[in-house]
Design a protein around this motif. Sequence first.
Motif, PDB file in Angstrom:
ATOM      1  N   ASN A 204       0.837  -1.211   0.000  1.00  0.00           N
ATOM      2  CA  ASN A 204       0.000   0.000   0.000  1.00  0.00           C
ATOM      3  C   ASN A 204       0.868   1.255   0.000  1.00  0.00           C
ATOM      4  O   ASN A 204       1.818   1.368   0.796  1.00  0.00           O
ATOM      5  CB  ASN A 204      -0.908   0.018   1.235  1.00  0.00           C
ATOM      6  CG  ASN A 204      -1.954  -1.079   1.192  1.00  0.00           C
ATOM      7  OD1 ASN A 204      -2.553  -1.346   0.157  1.00  0.00           O
ATOM      8  ND2 ASN A 204      -2.181  -1.723   2.332  1.00  0.00           N
TER       9      ASN A 204
ATOM     10  N   TYR B  24      -5.840  -3.103   5.867  1.00  0.00           N
ATOM     11  CA  TYR B  24      -5.743  -2.393   4.594  1.00  0.00           C
ATOM     12  C   TYR B  24      -5.254  -3.353   3.490  1.00  0.00           C
ATOM     13  O   TYR B  24      -4.106  -3.256   3.049  1.00  0.00           O
ATOM     14  CB  TYR B  24      -4.744  -1.226   4.688  1.00  0.00           C
ATOM     15  CG  TYR B  24      -5.028  -0.164   5.714  1.00  0.00           C
ATOM     16  CD1 TYR B  24      -6.181  -0.167   6.480  1.00  0.00           C
ATOM     17  CD2 TYR B  24      -4.119   0.877   5.919  1.00  0.00           C
ATOM     18  CE1 TYR B  24      -6.427   0.818   7.422  1.00  0.00           C
ATOM     19  CE2 TYR B  24      -4.357   1.872   6.854  1.00  0.00           C
ATOM     20  CZ  TYR B  24      -5.510   1.833   7.612  1.00  0.00           C
ATOM     21  OH  TYR B  24      -5.734   2.809   8.544  1.00  0.00           O
TER      22      TYR B  24
ATOM     23  N   ASN C  39      -3.902  -4.043  -4.759  1.00  0.00           N
ATOM     24  CA  ASN C  39      -2.547  -3.963  -4.203  1.00  0.00           C
ATOM     25  C   ASN C  39      -2.050  -5.308  -3.688  1.00  0.00           C
ATOM     26  O   ASN C  39      -1.032  -5.366  -2.996  1.00  0.00           O
ATOM     27  CB  ASN C  39      -2.488  -2.921  -3.083  1.00  0.00           C
ATOM     28  CG  ASN C  39      -2.604  -1.503  -3.621  1.00  0.00           C
ATOM     29  OD1 ASN C  39      -2.534  -1.294  -4.827  1.00  0.00           O
ATOM     30  ND2 ASN C  39      -2.777  -0.546  -2.732  1.00  0.00           N
TER      31      ASN C  39
ATOM     32  N   TYR D 138      -7.783   5.040  -3.889  1.00  0.00           N
ATOM     33  CA  TYR D 138      -6.427   4.710  -3.438  1.00  0.00           C
ATOM     34  C   TYR D 138      -5.500   4.449  -4.626  1.00  0.00           C
ATOM     35  O   TYR D 138      -5.939   4.223  -5.760  1.00  0.00           O
ATOM     36  CB  TYR D 138      -6.450   3.501  -2.499  1.00  0.00           C
ATOM     37  CG  TYR D 138      -6.863   2.192  -3.128  1.00  0.00           C
ATOM     38  CD1 TYR D 138      -5.926   1.385  -3.789  1.00  0.00           C
ATOM     39  CD2 TYR D 138      -8.184   1.728  -3.050  1.00  0.00           C
ATOM     40  CE1 TYR D 138      -6.292   0.184  -4.360  1.00  0.00           C
ATOM     41  CE2 TYR D 138      -8.559   0.527  -3.613  1.00  0.00           C
ATOM     42  CZ  TYR D 138      -7.607  -0.243  -4.274  1.00  0.00           C
ATOM     43  OH  TYR D 138      -7.975  -1.436  -4.838  1.00  0.00           O
TER      44      TYR D 138
END
Length: 310
Positions: free
Chosen positions: A180, A205, A210, A287
């Motif tokens: 991340n 997360y 990712n 993101y």
Amino acid sequence: MDIDYAIKREEPPTIIETNTPNVVDLYEKWERYEDAREEKKLRNKCEDSSDMVAEARREKISERMKILQDLVPGFNKVIGKALVLDEIINYIKSLQRQVERFLPSNFRVEEDRVNPLPPFQAVLDKKRKIRRKIEAVGIPYTFVSANCFGAYFVNYLLRSYEKKNNITVYGNSDTKAVLNYEEDIAMYTIKVANDPRTCNRVVTYPPSKNIISQNELISLWEQKGGQNFRKEFVAEEEIVNLSESLPPPHNIPVPILHSVFVRGDLVNFELRENDLEASSLYPDYNYTSIHKLLDIFLANPPTPASAAFE
């Protein structure tokens, strides 16, 4: 002869065969008296020592109470140890009420769900103890599992700043990890810190874009940069041996690499009922995917960062 007088005088002559029974009895009484007197001396000495220890303990307690008086507002007006302790307890409780949320800066793995090699395990054990204490005293918390800092590990794995034709691969290169971007970790953390839904919860997360293996990361980098790299593999056995032979703190990064890129600890567990996932909590937040992160590296490579370990 007066027996009491004889006992109080100096040691009588040593008994010999010709002594009368009275003389023998006198000597034996003298011996018992001396034994009793030595025992009393020893007992008094022990009592004096105990009194000294007790006095030192009382002085130490008084010193600590004085320190507390200086720390707790209005504390110096309280008299009596029982009332003093009550005041301390009430003050600590008031501090607990002032803590809106405890958010430890532990942005790594979900420590309750992984079992890495011993050097890294020892680090996580310390963090687990802190977590259990926070839960036990009832302080509101949010525990964050941000997984890998993307730019740091992309730099570490690809080493684009070195302009080399070879890339080191840990394990078989197919194990999935979560990388991340640091700016996204910061943004997610700001959001969870102020979100009532995340209170007393674990937030992870692992956004889907990712999650990537070393092999996939290298292939993507080759496609974007138009260059092929030679892979140099480091076997799991070699990594384990290094974790056992290197001195601390240099023995900690090695088991981290093993946990993330060989064992795949970041993706080898299912979320529990009480766990939350950041990208699902905030679907509107755009993101940075691994694709976009590599574009950043192509356009303006970030300066390699250093990590500090205990």
